[in-house]
Design a protein around this motif. Structure first.
Motif, PDB file in Angstrom:
ATOM      1  N   ASP A 122       1.116  -1.044  -0.145  1.00  0.00           N
ATOM      2  CA  ASP A 122      -0.491  -0.519  -0.598  1.00  0.00           C
ATOM      3  C   ASP A 122       0.751   1.274  -0.096  1.00  0.00           C
ATOM      4  O   ASP A 122       1.841   1.725   0.872  1.00  0.00           O
ATOM      5  CB  ASP A 122      -1.426  -0.094   1.209  1.00  0.00           C
ATOM      6  N   LYS A 147      -8.162   7.383   3.301  1.00  0.00           N
ATOM      7  CA  LYS A 147      -8.345   6.638   4.613  1.00  0.00           C
ATOM      8  C   LYS A 147      -7.971   5.399   3.673  1.00  0.00           C
ATOM      9  O   LYS A 147      -7.576   4.915   3.191  1.00  0.00           O
ATOM     10  CB  LYS A 147     -10.253   6.906   4.448  1.00  0.00           C
ATOM     11  N   LEU A 148      -7.760   4.575   5.063  1.00  0.00           N
ATOM     12  CA  LEU A 148      -7.014   2.924   5.172  1.00  0.00           C
ATOM     13  C   LEU A 148      -7.938   2.520   4.209  1.00  0.00           C
ATOM     14  O   LEU A 148      -9.372   2.427   3.861  1.00  0.00           O
ATOM     15  CB  LEU A 148      -7.352   2.695   6.137  1.00  0.00           C
ATOM     16  N   ASP A 149      -6.818   1.325   3.315  1.00  0.00           N
ATOM     17  CA  ASP A 149      -8.261   0.445   3.304  1.00  0.00           C
ATOM     18  C   ASP A 149      -9.050  -0.021   3.473  1.00  0.00           C
ATOM     19  O   ASP A 149      -7.842  -1.188   3.935  1.00  0.00           O
ATOM     20  CB  ASP A 149      -7.495  -0.149   0.976  1.00  0.00           C
ATOM     21  N   SER A 150      -9.940  -0.491   3.586  1.00  0.00           N
ATOM     22  CA  SER A 150     -10.515  -1.417   4.603  1.00  0.00           C
ATOM     23  C   SER A 150     -11.007  -3.054   4.256  1.00  0.00           C
ATOM     24  O   SER A 150     -10.750  -4.028   4.130  1.00  0.00           O
ATOM     25  CB  SER A 150     -12.395  -0.756   4.834  1.00  0.00           C
ATOM     26  N   LYS A 151     -10.394  -2.992   2.180  1.00  0.00           N
ATOM     27  CA  LYS A 151     -10.273  -4.053   1.945  1.00  0.00           C
ATOM     28  C   LYS A 151      -8.860  -5.131   2.401  1.00  0.00           C
ATOM     29  O   LYS A 151      -8.893  -6.106   1.839  1.00  0.00           O
ATOM     30  CB  LYS A 151     -10.353  -4.361   0.576  1.00  0.00           C
ATOM     31  N   LYS A 152      -8.156  -3.888   2.387  1.00  0.00           N
ATOM     32  CA  LYS A 152      -6.986  -5.221   2.704  1.00  0.00           C
ATOM     33  C   LYS A 152      -6.185  -5.199   4.263  1.00  0.00           C
ATOM     34  O   LYS A 152      -6.201  -5.639   5.226  1.00  0.00           O
ATOM     35  CB  LYS A 152      -5.139  -4.613   2.549  1.00  0.00           C
ATOM     36  N   TRP A 153      -6.965  -3.910   5.101  1.00  0.00           N
ATOM     37  CA  TRP A 153      -6.212  -3.546   6.367  1.00  0.00           C
ATOM     38  C   TRP A 153      -8.237  -3.545   7.714  1.00  0.00           C
ATOM     39  O   TRP A 153      -8.486  -2.908   7.060  1.00  0.00           O
ATOM     40  CB  TRP A 153      -5.736  -2.467   6.394  1.00  0.00           C
ATOM     41  N   GLY A 198      -4.276   7.426  -0.292  1.00  0.00           N
ATOM     42  CA  GLY A 198      -5.551   8.213  -0.428  1.00  0.00           C
ATOM     43  C   GLY A 198      -5.718   8.886   0.609  1.00  0.00           C
ATOM     44  O   GLY A 198      -5.194   9.640   1.582  1.00  0.00           O
ATOM     45  N   SER A 210      -2.789  -6.885   8.881  1.00  0.00           N
ATOM     46  CA  SER A 210      -3.790  -7.258   7.318  1.00  0.00           C
ATOM     47  C   SER A 210      -4.741  -8.353   7.129  1.00  0.00           C
ATOM     48  O   SER A 210      -4.588  -8.760   8.587  1.00  0.00           O
ATOM     49  CB  SER A 210      -2.318  -7.752   6.727  1.00  0.00           C
ATOM     50  N   TYR A 236      -1.049  -5.332  -8.190  1.00  0.00           N
ATOM     51  CA  TYR A 236      -0.537  -4.274  -7.929  1.00  0.00           C
ATOM     52  C   TYR A 236      -0.113  -3.349  -8.910  1.00  0.00           C
ATOM     53  O   TYR A 236       0.812  -3.769  -9.919  1.00  0.00           O
ATOM     54  CB  TYR A 236       1.163  -4.325  -7.165  1.00  0.00           C
TER      55      TYR A 236
END
Length: 385
Positions: free
Chosen positions: A39, A45-51, A43, A101, A292
């Motif tokens: 990552d 905000k935190l990527d909620s799909k990863k973290w 962005g 993660s 990626y």
């Protein structure tokens, strides 16, 4: 013909990206970015799909509790801010944060982050771990174990140990619980490196090549500083299971907690993570799906040419953000093309080779040119053999 080294062109990008610099892959292999554990934090905000924005199953070490409100993404960084809880929760009076993660399938590969520690007596860490599972099971009792790979543990201010303020502190833990016991026994082996500046003064890069079930290589600011062989007291394959990635700020029980004054000082109470990047090692000619999309390699080629008697051996490494074509030209001293070799390479950081048969070598002095081809440009440099 003498063996020659050649550093070829660099593509220049109009961006603030810090280019990737993992260790040279073994011959016949390449590093490919694993998007699940990478990552750039570009962005808002935190990527909620990863973290996850907390550490599932662990509230933190008192007096600091992990809270999601400590986590933010802005200005190209993951930020973890420490502070004072509005109301104490049992033994917890202050807070830090944890980003972990969602996948726990990180396996052998290279893992790195670029981070700047807070300047208070809270840790700034980058590590990997997994949950307890049975090791051996009998009818009467059973034991269990877990793994922990600490790539960096540091404390940017107020620490009683100087090495935590100006060094990279790494460790491997085989965490074992004996049959019938509830306490863990740590089978640990670690290492440390002194950095060229303190961990809170500027960003540093911390990396680990988890090579196999027994061996981990640690890199500070892209330089190998030590190889650690994981202890085999219990298991002869101690690091044999996948793990998850953690970025955590916490308090330690071996030093005083930060003062309220420091915790309320926004100039020093935040840890910054510029990026986290993870790489898988695959065969150089194996096509894999890229997960990626960021361009993180400073694209270049390096060549070593060596006369093997019956042929000219060309060893080369390359970095490419997407699949590329490379044209190699063998020239005589007048610039005439004696041989042309066109190769396609897959995206990543690769280490490959090819040979030119001796019947092609009809002059005594040659040069080699190599050219990347992309949609926008191609560049070339030359070396004399």
């Amino acid at each position: 013909m003498n063996q020659k080294y050649l550093l070829l062109f660099l593509f220049v990008f109009l961006t603030t990206t810090i280019f990737a610099d993992p260790p040279i892959p073994p011959k016949g292999y390449r590093w490919v970015l694993n998007g699940t554990f990478s990552d750039e934090f570009n962005g808002n905000k935190l990527d909620s799909k990863k973290w996850y924005d907390t550490f599932n199953g662990w509230k933190g070490r008192a007096p600091a509790m992990f809270i999601p409100e400590a986590i933010s993404v802005k200005n190209g960084n993951l930020e973890i801010k420490s502070g004072v809880l509005d109301k104490p929760v049992k033994d917890f009076t202050i807070y830090g944060g944890a980003v972990c993660s969602k996948s726990n399938d990180a396996y052998y590969g290279y893992y790195e982050c670029r981070a700047k520690a807070s300047k208070i007596a809270m840790s700034t860490t980058f590590w990997m771990s997994n949950a307890k599972v049975p090791y051996l099971e009998t009818e009467d009792s059973r034991d269990s174990y877990s793994q922990e790979l600490d790539i960096q543990e540091c404390v940017g201010g107020g620490t009683v140990h100087k090495k935590f303020r100006n060094g990279m502190n790494s460790n491997t833990h085989f965490r074992y619980v004996k049959p019938g016991d509830k306490r863990e026994t740590f089978m640990s082996r670690g290492t440390g490196a002194i950095l060229n500046s303190e961990v809170s003064e500027e960003f540093h890069t911390y990396g680990a090549w988890w090579k196999n079930a027994k061996e981990v290589l640690f890199y500070a600011d892209n330089v190998l500083h030590d190889t650690v062989m994981v202890r085999t007291d219990i298991s002869d394959q101690p690091f044999d299971r996948p793990m998850k990635i953690n970025m955590v700020t916490e308090t330690y029980d071996w030093q005083p907690a930060p003062s309220k004054e420091d915790l309320l000082n926004d100039e020093i109470n935040t840890a910054f993570y510029d990026w986290v990047r993870s790489y898988e090692l695959v065969k150089v000619d194996e096509k894999v799906k890229l997960t990626y999309k960021e361009s993180i390699f400073n694209e270049n080629i390096e060549i070593i040419a060596c006369n093997k008697g019956t042929s000219l051996a060309i060893d080369f490494t390359y970095k490419a953000n997407r699949d590329r074509k490379i044209e190699f030209l063998l020239l005589d001293k007048k610039g005439n093309v004696m041989h042309k070799e066109n190769l396609s390479v897959y995206a990543g950081y690769g280490n490959s080779s090819f040979e030119i048969k001796k019947e092609k070598l009809i002059r005594s002095l040659y040069s080699i040119q190599a050219k990347y081809t992309s949609k926008s440009e191609s560049k070339m440099v030359e070396t004399i053999l």
